[in-house]
Motif scaffolding. Sequence first.
Motif, PDB file in Angstrom:
ATOM      1  N   LEU A 190       0.805  -1.340   0.049  1.00  0.00           N
ATOM      2  CA  LEU A 190      -0.071   0.049  -0.074  1.00  0.00           C
ATOM      3  C   LEU A 190       0.781   1.064  -0.073  1.00  0.00           C
ATOM      4  CD1 LEU A 190      -2.954  -1.100   2.517  1.00  0.00           C
ATOM      5  CD2 LEU A 190      -3.042  -0.617  -0.068  1.00  0.00           C
ATOM      6  N   ALA A 191       1.990   1.264   0.744  1.00  0.00           N
ATOM      7  CA  ALA A 191       2.704   2.371   0.804  1.00  0.00           C
ATOM      8  C   ALA A 191       3.348   2.930  -0.530  1.00  0.00           C
ATOM      9  CB  ALA A 191       3.895   2.185   1.738  1.00  0.00           C
ATOM     10  N   LEU A 192       3.829   1.471  -1.218  1.00  0.00           N
ATOM     11  CA  LEU A 192       4.489   1.802  -2.613  1.00  0.00           C
ATOM     12  C   LEU A 192       3.364   2.059  -3.733  1.00  0.00           C
ATOM     13  CD1 LEU A 192       6.372  -1.528  -2.689  1.00  0.00           C
ATOM     14  CD2 LEU A 192       7.304   0.767  -2.896  1.00  0.00           C
ATOM     15  N   ALA A 193       2.193   1.536  -3.510  1.00  0.00           N
ATOM     16  CA  ALA A 193       1.223   2.048  -4.429  1.00  0.00           C
ATOM     17  C   ALA A 193       0.583   3.438  -4.347  1.00  0.00           C
ATOM     18  CB  ALA A 193      -0.151   1.227  -4.276  1.00  0.00           C
ATOM     19  N   GLU A 201       4.241  -3.762 -10.156  1.00  0.00           N
ATOM     20  CA  GLU A 201       5.474  -3.603  -9.278  1.00  0.00           C
ATOM     21  C   GLU A 201       5.144  -3.373  -7.921  1.00  0.00           C
ATOM     22  OE1 GLU A 201       9.235  -0.285  -9.550  1.00  0.00           O
ATOM     23  OE2 GLU A 201       7.617  -0.090 -10.836  1.00  0.00           O
ATOM     24  N   ALA A 202       4.465  -2.552  -7.510  1.00  0.00           N
ATOM     25  CA  ALA A 202       4.208  -2.574  -5.922  1.00  0.00           C
ATOM     26  C   ALA A 202       4.073  -4.188  -5.332  1.00  0.00           C
ATOM     27  CB  ALA A 202       3.032  -1.964  -5.610  1.00  0.00           C
ATOM     28  N   ALA A 203       3.079  -4.987  -5.965  1.00  0.00           N
ATOM     29  CA  ALA A 203       3.108  -6.480  -5.667  1.00  0.00           C
ATOM     30  C   ALA A 203       4.271  -7.072  -5.400  1.00  0.00           C
ATOM     31  CB  ALA A 203       1.848  -7.102  -6.557  1.00  0.00           C
ATOM     32  N   VAL A 204       5.257  -6.906  -6.415  1.00  0.00           N
ATOM     33  CA  VAL A 204       6.397  -7.987  -6.527  1.00  0.00           C
ATOM     34  C   VAL A 204       7.199  -7.321  -5.519  1.00  0.00           C
ATOM     35  CG1 VAL A 204       8.454  -8.734  -7.957  1.00  0.00           C
ATOM     36  CG2 VAL A 204       5.994  -8.540  -8.793  1.00  0.00           C
ATOM     37  N   THR A 209       3.642 -12.720  -5.053  1.00  0.00           N
ATOM     38  CA  THR A 209       4.008 -13.348  -6.430  1.00  0.00           C
ATOM     39  C   THR A 209       3.840 -12.468  -7.691  1.00  0.00           C
ATOM     40  OG1 THR A 209       3.479 -15.400  -5.382  1.00  0.00           O
ATOM     41  CG2 THR A 209       3.450 -15.482  -7.832  1.00  0.00           C
ATOM     42  N   ASP A 210       2.497 -11.718  -7.660  1.00  0.00           N
ATOM     43  CA  ASP A 210       2.128 -10.993  -8.681  1.00  0.00           C
ATOM     44  C   ASP A 210       0.795 -10.127  -8.389  1.00  0.00           C
ATOM     45  OD1 ASP A 210      -0.151 -12.607  -8.459  1.00  0.00           O
ATOM     46  OD2 ASP A 210       0.696 -13.878 -10.272  1.00  0.00           O
TER      47      ASP A 210
END
Length: 232
Positions: A190-193, A201-204, A209-210
């Motif tokens: 969430l911080a990345l998003a 990209e935030a997920a990885v 996993t994705d």
Amino acid sequence: MGEERYRERASRFEGATAWTLDLSGGPVGPVLPDGCMDLLWIGGRLLVAGPDTRAMTPSVPATGRCAGLRFAPGTAPALLGVPAHELRDRRVELADLWAPDRVRLLADRVAGAPDAAAALEALALGAAARASAPDPLMRYVAERLGAGLTVAETARRAGIGARQLHRRSLAAFGYGPKTLARVLRLRRALALARSGVPYAEAAVRSGCTDQAHLAREMRALTGTTLTAHLGR
């Protein structure tokens, strides 16, 4: 919630965050799991928010201000004198945990203070001086999981077996290390998003996993989607 309504700062209590919320701006949105516990001042009452495993919509007055002290994972149980798992997904009166006469005195102090968040800090610092110290190994575990290490690697570095790690995690965090790792991973995503990183990209980068994996975790832990949450 907007910055004009919610404000936070680093606390004088080590690792904690002091915050205030103006309730006059309309309904308050759900609070997402973060691995933390809070000492709350709401509607003239001292409450404790236990560690959450799902998004919780707070029950607050329609107007006025509330304040809180958010403790880092693993910190609050020693201060409160109760294992974290007993407060999991609960909001309880501080008087249910401490002597009611003592809590009434403390509530009067907070009510009379010009800064409720600062008064909560003073309350916590005074209690900490009489309480046992938090489990240092569990503080280390929370830091490693927060940095993205796996539960197995964290246990290995901590020099502790899986069964003992689970037992001590229940007392310190309110749930097992795998749940804490999931909660902290979602917080990283969430911080990345929020900073503008694309969801995939935030997920990885956060350890999923994705993007589909992140979407499933978001739904499981918060009951909503990334887009709906970030657009609120």
